[in-house]
Design an enzyme around this catalytic site. Sequence first.
Site, short mmCIF file in Angstrom:
data_model
loop_
_atom_site.label_atom_id
_atom_site.label_comp_id
_atom_site.label_asym_id
_atom_site.label_seq_id
_atom_site.Cartn_x
_atom_site.Cartn_y
_atom_site.Cartn_z
CB ALA A 234 45.97 -8.70 -8.93
CB ALA A 235 51.62 -6.65 -8.66
N GLY A 236 51.40 -9.52 -7.52
CA GLY A 236 52.02 -10.79 -7.12
C GLY A 236 51.25 -11.98 -7.68
CG ASP A 237 47.29 -12.51 -6.58
OD1 ASP A 237 47.94 -13.16 -5.74
OD2 ASP A 237 46.37 -11.71 -6.26
O1 RIB Z 1 46.38 -10.20 -3.99
C1 RIB Z 1 45.35 -9.27 -4.20
C2 RIB Z 1 44.06 -9.81 -3.66
O2 RIB Z 1 44.15 -9.92 -2.26
C3 RIB Z 1 42.86 -8.93 -3.90
O3 RIB Z 1 42.23 -9.17 -5.13
C4 RIB Z 1 41.99 -9.18 -2.68
O4 RIB Z 1 40.79 -9.84 -2.98
C5 RIB Z 1 42.85 -9.98 -1.73
O5 RIB Z 1 42.51 -11.33 -1.67
#
Ligand code: RIB
Length: 306
Positions: free
Chosen positions: A250-253
């Site tokens: 989730a760093a990119g998110d």
């Molecule tokens: O970007 C990370 C995410 O990629 C995770 O949370 C996982 O669910 C996948 O969708």
Amino acid sequence: MQKIVVIGSSNVDTTLHVENFPKPGETINAHKVSEAGGGKGGNQAVAAAKSAAETIFISRVGEDSYGSWMKEQLAGYGVKTDYVLPTAGVKTGHAYITLNAEGQNDIIIDHGANYSLTEADVLAAKDVIEAADCVIAQLETPLEATTAAFKLAKAAGKVTILNPAPAIKDLPADLLAVTDLITPNETESALLTSLPVAEEADLEKNAAKLHELGVKHVIITYGSKGAYLSSPVFTGLVPAFKVKAVDTTAAGDTFLGFLAGSLASDFSNLHEAARFANRASSLAVQKMGAQPSIPDRASVASALAE
Ligand code: RIB
């Protein structure tokens, strides 16, 4: 306050904590197993909400206990979940993550209800899409739904951001035509452009190709090195903050949600927003899990002031 609509995936993340990734054919023991809310869509929605934007999430979950759990988690982080819809006959999406001692991961997804998101779901949310400042999507849900949402957003003069993850080789031209900003990582960029990213100098050529495909603003995220911006308002690498990562999930998110939560509609503050988003991402990688690791705006602002 920014108003953001995120269209995308909801996954339950099951993480297997290991020292080293297994080699093909090897059996190893995990020293811990953990579970957290995830999915690129859900994570980006949480990051946008924690960046202090009003955030509405359009997604599909299963009609199962994980589906209700996901909605509760998202609502607890401040995401509006009226358009997170339960779907009969399919399971909530699930991601199986292997996390090594360096904080790197491998992810395998069982998409479940995520592939049930339709154009009709998006059209049912027409009013909220048209009222948003910015609409974000990734590639863990059907392209038709994303394209329909971006067309509505662009017709209403709103900003659209596409995070092309997980990567596919050929993105449809009608989707790219309604995308203002595309944010691949270096691997995704190489697949989209058919150009290598072996060194920093390659980022400029990759970005040029993405502009040729019709997108005005490009950000190629470059892991622990930062993010390469290519836009009429700023071009160059915005360096990452140096920290010790324990989990890069989730760093990119987190980067994307915070970027969208800070971005002006004319992109004039793109560089400053990317620096803020880099700082948010640097805090997320120091904590375990996807959604539980995402910091709030005040923590990012105080870390940036250090
Ligand atoms: O970007 C990370 C995410 O990629 C995770 O949370 C996982 O669910 C996948 O969708």
